[in-house]
Design a protein around this motif. Structure first.
Motif, PDB file in Angstrom:
ATOM      1  N   GLY A 170      36.039  11.590  51.237  1.00 13.54           N
ATOM      2  CA  GLY A 170      37.191  10.928  50.651  1.00 13.54           C
ATOM      3  C   GLY A 170      38.496  11.181  51.362  1.00 13.54           C
ATOM      4  N   ARG A 224      37.579   7.593  57.209  1.00 13.77           N
ATOM      5  CA  ARG A 224      37.172   8.461  56.105  1.00 13.77           C
ATOM      6  C   ARG A 224      35.756   8.119  55.665  1.00 13.77           C
ATOM      7  N   GLU A 226      33.396   7.710  52.444  1.00 14.78           N
ATOM      8  CA  GLU A 226      33.333   7.500  50.990  1.00 14.78           C
ATOM      9  C   GLU A 226      31.903   7.739  50.529  1.00 14.78           C
TER      10      GLU A 226
END
Length: 227
Positions: A170, A224, A226
């Motif tokens: 995250g 990033r 997720e």
């Protein structure tokens, strides 16, 4: 003392690299063909390989593939081929860096130091799920989470990028931070490296690489993971 395998069919360059490496206290082995390079790598287990692509018997990209199937050794390509397609092909095959001839010795050795100081493996027991895949960062394995047989092969550089992302779920990691950690501080402006490697990771790990669900790009900022 780090052991370096130098592979090139130009005798003068091979001699110059051998002299410069030994002057910097590296142990050196040399090869002037792809077959000789593979035999030497199997026998001596080098800490890094400097590899020309234009070899007389095997194409350098094929040598990269074969090295990757045997050893987790860093590979720096030294090549007169300067086209983007050549670089992408070599990086996709598993090369860690690409230096275009002619080059400065100081720059080459800076890149060599960078690949040699990279961490070899993440902390034990680190696991994550990415879509349909179960990833064990310590064992460097990717298997289907549904139990289907077979493992997915990732290159050492792909593992280093994935380890950074999965260790920070995250969290947005700036592109420069990834480049600095994976390739070294003199590569912070080479955003094209990340585009190539993230495209490859998405092809391997995402259900729809064109619409990634887990490996996300924030344009102009970074990347990033997720969960």
């Amino acid at each position: 003392m780090s052991h370096i395998l130098v592979v090139d069919d130009e005798p003068q360059l091979l001699r110059a690299l051998r002299i410069n490496l030994r002057a910097r206290k590296y142990d050196v082995a040399t090869a002037d063909t792809g077959s000789a390079a593979l035999d030497s790598a199997e026998r001596t287990r080098p800490d890094a390989v400097l590899l020309d692509l234009g070899l007389p018997d095997l194409d350098g990209v094929e040598v990269i593939h074969r090295l990757r199937s045997r050893l987790p050794v860093p590979i720096i390509v030294l090549s007169g081929r300067s086209g983007a397609d050549d670089k992408i092909q070599a990086l996709d095959a598993g090369a860690d860096d690409y230096v275009t001839k002619p080059f400065l010795m100081d720059e080459l050795f800076a890149r060599l130091r960078a690949v040699l100081r990279r961490p070899a493996a993440p902390a034990p027991g680190t696991r994550a799920v990415l879509g349909d895949h179960l990833i064990d960062l310590a064992a460097c394995t990717v298997v289907r989470a549904d139990g289907a047989e077979g493992q997915l092969r990732l290159t050492p550089t792909e593992w280093r990028i994935l380890t950074m992302l999965l260790s920070n779920p995250g969290r947005l990691l700036p592109g420069r931070q990834i480049l600095r950690t994976v390739w070294g501080p003199d590569h912070e402006e080479r955003g094209n490296y990340l585009r190539v490697y993230f495209a490859g990771l998405r092809r391997k790990l995402e259900q729809d690489p064109a619409r990634p669900r887990h490996l996300i790009t924030e344009p102009g900022i970074g990347y990033r993971y997720e969960p």
